[in-house]
Design a protein around this motif. Sequence first.
Motif, short mmCIF file in Angstrom:
data_model
loop_
_atom_site.label_atom_id
_atom_site.label_comp_id
_atom_site.label_asym_id
_atom_site.label_seq_id
_atom_site.Cartn_x
_atom_site.Cartn_y
_atom_site.Cartn_z
N LYS A 207 0.84 -1.20 0.00
CA LYS A 207 0.00 0.00 0.00
C LYS A 207 0.88 1.25 0.00
O LYS A 207 2.00 1.23 0.51
CB LYS A 207 -0.87 0.04 1.24
CG LYS A 207 -1.91 -1.06 1.30
CD LYS A 207 -3.07 -0.69 2.17
CE LYS A 207 -4.11 -1.81 2.20
NZ LYS A 207 -3.74 -3.02 1.45
N SER A 208 0.33 2.33 -0.54
CA SER A 208 1.07 3.60 -0.52
C SER A 208 1.01 4.19 0.88
O SER A 208 0.14 3.83 1.69
CB SER A 208 0.43 4.58 -1.50
OG SER A 208 -0.79 5.06 -0.98
N ALA A 209 1.94 5.11 1.17
CA ALA A 209 1.97 5.78 2.47
C ALA A 209 0.63 6.45 2.75
O ALA A 209 0.12 6.37 3.87
CB ALA A 209 3.10 6.81 2.48
N GLY A 210 0.06 7.06 1.76
CA GLY A 210 -1.21 7.74 1.93
C GLY A 210 -2.35 6.80 2.31
O GLY A 210 -3.05 7.03 3.29
N GLU A 211 -2.48 5.73 1.53
CA GLU A 211 -3.51 4.73 1.85
C GLU A 211 -3.30 4.19 3.26
O GLU A 211 -4.24 4.00 4.03
CB GLU A 211 -3.38 3.53 0.91
CG GLU A 211 -3.87 3.74 -0.49
CD GLU A 211 -3.61 2.48 -1.32
OE1 GLU A 211 -4.58 1.74 -1.58
OE2 GLU A 211 -2.44 2.22 -1.70
N ALA B 138 -1.80 5.53 5.76
CA ALA B 138 -2.01 6.50 6.84
C ALA B 138 -3.48 6.79 7.05
O ALA B 138 -3.90 7.23 8.13
CB ALA B 138 -1.26 7.79 6.53
N ASP B 139 -4.26 6.53 5.99
CA ASP B 139 -5.67 6.90 6.01
C ASP B 139 -6.44 6.21 7.13
O ASP B 139 -6.34 5.01 7.33
CB ASP B 139 -6.30 6.52 4.66
CG ASP B 139 -7.30 7.56 4.22
OD1 ASP B 139 -6.97 8.75 4.33
OD2 ASP B 139 -8.41 7.18 3.80
N GLY B 140 -7.21 7.04 7.86
CA GLY B 140 -8.05 6.49 8.91
C GLY B 140 -7.44 6.55 10.29
O GLY B 140 -8.13 6.42 11.29
N PRO C 136 -5.93 8.40 13.51
CA PRO C 136 -6.27 9.70 14.08
C PRO C 136 -5.05 10.56 14.39
O PRO C 136 -5.06 11.31 15.34
CB PRO C 136 -6.99 9.30 15.38
CG PRO C 136 -6.33 8.03 15.78
CD PRO C 136 -5.91 7.34 14.52
N VAL C 137 -4.00 10.44 13.60
CA VAL C 137 -2.82 11.28 13.80
C VAL C 137 -2.41 11.88 12.46
O VAL C 137 -2.87 11.44 11.41
CB VAL C 137 -1.63 10.49 14.40
CG1 VAL C 137 -1.95 10.00 15.79
CG2 VAL C 137 -1.23 9.35 13.50
N SER C 138 -1.55 12.89 12.51
CA SER C 138 -1.16 13.61 11.30
C SER C 138 -0.29 12.76 10.38
O SER C 138 0.30 11.77 10.79
CB SER C 138 -0.39 14.86 11.70
OG SER C 138 0.89 14.50 12.18
N LYS C 139 -0.19 13.19 9.14
CA LYS C 139 0.65 12.51 8.16
C LYS C 139 2.12 12.47 8.61
O LYS C 139 2.75 11.41 8.52
CB LYS C 139 0.56 13.19 6.80
CG LYS C 139 -0.79 13.05 6.11
CD LYS C 139 -0.99 11.67 5.52
CE LYS C 139 -2.34 11.52 4.83
NZ LYS C 139 -2.43 12.16 3.51
N PRO C 140 2.67 13.59 9.07
CA PRO C 140 4.07 13.53 9.51
C PRO C 140 4.28 12.52 10.63
O PRO C 140 5.30 11.83 10.66
CB PRO C 140 4.34 14.95 10.00
CG PRO C 140 3.43 15.80 9.20
CD PRO C 140 2.18 14.98 9.04
N THR C 141 3.32 12.42 11.52
CA THR C 141 3.44 11.44 12.61
C THR C 141 3.44 10.02 12.03
O THR C 141 4.26 9.18 12.42
CB THR C 141 2.29 11.60 13.61
OG1 THR C 141 2.39 12.88 14.23
CG2 THR C 141 2.33 10.53 14.67
N MET C 142 2.55 9.77 11.07
CA MET C 142 2.52 8.45 10.44
C MET C 142 3.84 8.20 9.72
O MET C 142 4.38 7.09 9.78
CB MET C 142 1.36 8.36 9.44
CG MET C 142 0.00 8.30 10.08
SD MET C 142 -0.22 6.96 11.29
CE MET C 142 -0.17 5.50 10.24
#
Lengths: 95, 95
Positions: A25-29, A31-33, A35-41
């Motif tokens: 899966k891509s980083a975006g997929e 990270a989706d769902g 409850p934390v920010s993208k940078p945290t993920m």
Amino acid sequence: MSDVFKALADPTRRQVLERLKAGPKSAGELADGFPVSKPTMSAHFAVLREAGLVTTERQGKSLIYHLNVSVLEEALLGFAGLFGLGSDTPKGDPQ
Amino acid sequence: MSDVFKALADPTRRQVLERLKAGPKSAGELADGFPVSKPTMSAHFAVLREAGLVTTERQGKSLIYHLNVSVLEEALLGFAGLFGLGSDTPKGDPQ
DNA sequence: TAGACAATTAGCTAGTTATCGAATTGTCGT
DNA sequence: ACGACAATTCGATAACTAGCTAATTGTCTA
């Protein structure tokens, strides 16, 4: 070994690995769902990468994450094996 | 579950568990040979206790630590099982 | 009960981790 | 080359962890 267990000590990271079990899966997929920010993920991904639990591959604009099962297996079953768990060939028990 | 993996993330604590595999030991015996102070070892023991990986029993002046293998087994094999590792009965794979 | 011993708790410091918003890097289409 | 998008890196802060010495608690023996 410590790095793997440290990576597994966080529930978010364990969930990421479980998601990855179904396939890359891509980083975006990925990270989706959560409850934390993208940078945290992204930081969580870095921990998983440094532990060797995932690998990445660029695909256009996206970074695709792959699960590296063998590292997981070596850590979990390797350590379990020291205690005679999970295998038919106990290592430490003579006879 | 997080507590177990967090406990396993430290090499000193993993060694303590391995030592305990041979049988119950007092805190003193258990701490012996590690290059850190007794209070530091005591803190490690507390982490293992809170994760449920060890139990204690007082015996005179000494506190005897026992390994709780079932907690270790549940965490390691339970999580490994999610990925179809270490067992002949994979959970997520249909057929 | 006083002393000795086993182990933990208290109080501190240094280093690490999780988190955020803002800024940056890299890649694609036009 | 420019704008849009994907993801990471930067810089800051709060919370946690491992380690120490000193002090405390609990138990035994004389």
